[in-house]
Scaffold this active site. Sequence first.
Site, PDB file in Angstrom:
ATOM      1  N   LYS A   1       0.828  -1.187   0.021  1.00  0.00           N
ATOM      2  CA  LYS A   1       0.038  -0.111   0.123  1.00  0.00           C
ATOM      3  C   LYS A   1       0.847   1.173  -0.240  1.00  0.00           C
ATOM      4  O   LYS A   1       0.313   2.432  -0.301  1.00  0.00           O
ATOM      5  CB  LYS A   1      -1.039  -0.119   1.334  1.00  0.00           C
TER       6      LYS A   1
ATOM      7  N   GLU B   1      -9.934 -13.884  -3.114  1.00  0.00           N
ATOM      8  CA  GLU B   1     -10.423 -13.154  -1.751  1.00  0.00           C
ATOM      9  C   GLU B   1     -10.908 -14.254  -0.838  1.00  0.00           C
ATOM     10  O   GLU B   1     -11.010 -15.401  -0.985  1.00  0.00           O
ATOM     11  CB  GLU B   1     -11.585 -12.279  -2.250  1.00  0.00           C
TER      12      GLU B   1
ATOM     13  N   ASP C   1     -17.605 -11.016  -2.503  1.00  0.00           N
ATOM     14  CA  ASP C   1     -18.228  -9.812  -3.232  1.00  0.00           C
ATOM     15  C   ASP C   1     -17.603  -9.919  -4.566  1.00  0.00           C
ATOM     16  O   ASP C   1     -18.289  -9.463  -5.502  1.00  0.00           O
ATOM     17  CB  ASP C   1     -18.473  -8.827  -2.364  1.00  0.00           C
TER      18      ASP C   1
HETATM   19  C1  LIG Z   1      -5.341  -3.565   1.409  1.00  0.00           C
HETATM   20  C2  LIG Z   1      -4.501  -4.664   1.266  1.00  0.00           C
HETATM   21  C3  LIG Z   1      -5.051  -5.726   0.284  1.00  0.00           C
HETATM   22  C4  LIG Z   1      -6.336  -5.595  -0.571  1.00  0.00           C
HETATM   23  O1  LIG Z   1      -5.995  -4.759  -1.669  1.00  0.00           O
HETATM   24  P1  LIG Z   1      -7.195  -3.986  -2.297  1.00  0.00           P
HETATM   25  O2  LIG Z   1      -6.459  -2.889  -3.283  1.00  0.00           O
HETATM   26  O3  LIG Z   1      -8.134  -3.302  -1.552  1.00  0.00           O
HETATM   27  O4  LIG Z   1      -7.749  -5.195  -3.054  1.00  0.00           O
HETATM   28  C5  LIG Z   1      -4.351  -6.995   0.282  1.00  0.00           C
HETATM   29  N1  LIG Z   1      -3.489  -7.489   1.033  1.00  0.00           N
HETATM   30  C6  LIG Z   1      -2.837  -6.533   2.120  1.00  0.00           C
HETATM   31  C7  LIG Z   1      -1.950  -6.951   2.905  1.00  0.00           C
HETATM   32  C8  LIG Z   1      -3.698  -5.191   2.218  1.00  0.00           C
HETATM   33  O5  LIG Z   1      -3.016  -4.126   3.186  1.00  0.00           O
END
Ligand SMILES: *Cc1c(COP(=O)(O)O)cnc(C)c1O
Length: 322
Positions: free
Chosen positions: A55, A206, A212
């Site tokens: 992120k 997921e 979803d």
């Molecule tokens: C946020 C996150 C995800 C999912 O990412 P999205 O962009 O919301 O699909 C997966 N793994 C980790 C470790 C995250 O922090």
Amino acid sequence: MNSRLPTFDDVVAASRVLSQVAHRSPVFTSQTLNKRLEAEVFFKCENFQRIGAFKFRGGYNAVANLSAAQRRAGVVAFSSGNHAQAIALASQLLNVAATIVMPHDAPAAKKAATIGYGARVVSYNRHTEDREQVALALVKEQGLTLIPPYDHPDVIAGQGTAVQELLEDVGGLDSLFVPLGGGGLLSGSLLSAHALAPECAVYGVEPQAGNDGQQSLRSGQIVTIAPPNSIADGALTLGLGKLTFPIIKEYARDILTVDDSQLIKAMQFFAERMKMVVEPTGCLGAAAVFNEIAPVRGQRIGVLLSGGNVDLSAYGRFLQTA
Ligand SMILES: *Cc1c(COP(=O)(O)O)cnc(C)c1O
């Protein structure tokens, strides 16, 4: 609101923005696993990214692309997880004031880490207040810019740089498995894979309890669900985004699910065989491969390990689960 669909050109631009600040995370393999699956599996290890998750890529790219006036006014994000850390650190590096809206009962360690990156924490009551409303009030009253966790073109483009690097480092792949929450990581990954390895089958993975995304792909429109219960706390989103869904619908081969016991087995494998801490959400793609939810034999396979931030006492319990 910025609602333009991002393209691979935006991923390339993001990779330039990130080149001096994000880690080029390592790609690791396991001979034991390759023998067992009769495949070649490449793990892109974003658990070793700054803040311990991918992120940072999207968060930094989004803050870096703000106008000078927006940067002066500051940014706000609502999250108790990796997105909060990403926005806090990115803002500190770019000299932007960050406000993070967190539940009043968020883990003390998470709050402390966020404050440690120089952000201001605004608490809200999870039972009586809506975090989005709290954040939007700050946007209105203090002129802050809201950086959403996935449904934003600069966030998606930044997230896409991880798979861009993976494909540059290991070459063509037959298939790629990516954890899926709101779809920022998957849609960015799809832009990179479509441009650099168009034959590669890309799967989003997921939690079974919160499928979803799978329902949305099958029905052709965004399906929202009630708050799911899973240890994959980074993927408990209630629906895909207005920007992420069209990209996923166009390019994803399929969306798969795994359950919590499969995530725990994957965490144990990474700890025992590869000496790595991977958080439950980070194991989604790997668990799909380990359990052969899609064809893997004889293939060159990419797996995105999305993060490694897990509460230590919970992690201890996961490792001891039979
Ligand atoms: C946020 C996150 C995800 C999912 O990412 P999205 O962009 O919301 O699909 C997966 N793994 C980790 C470790 C995250 O922090």
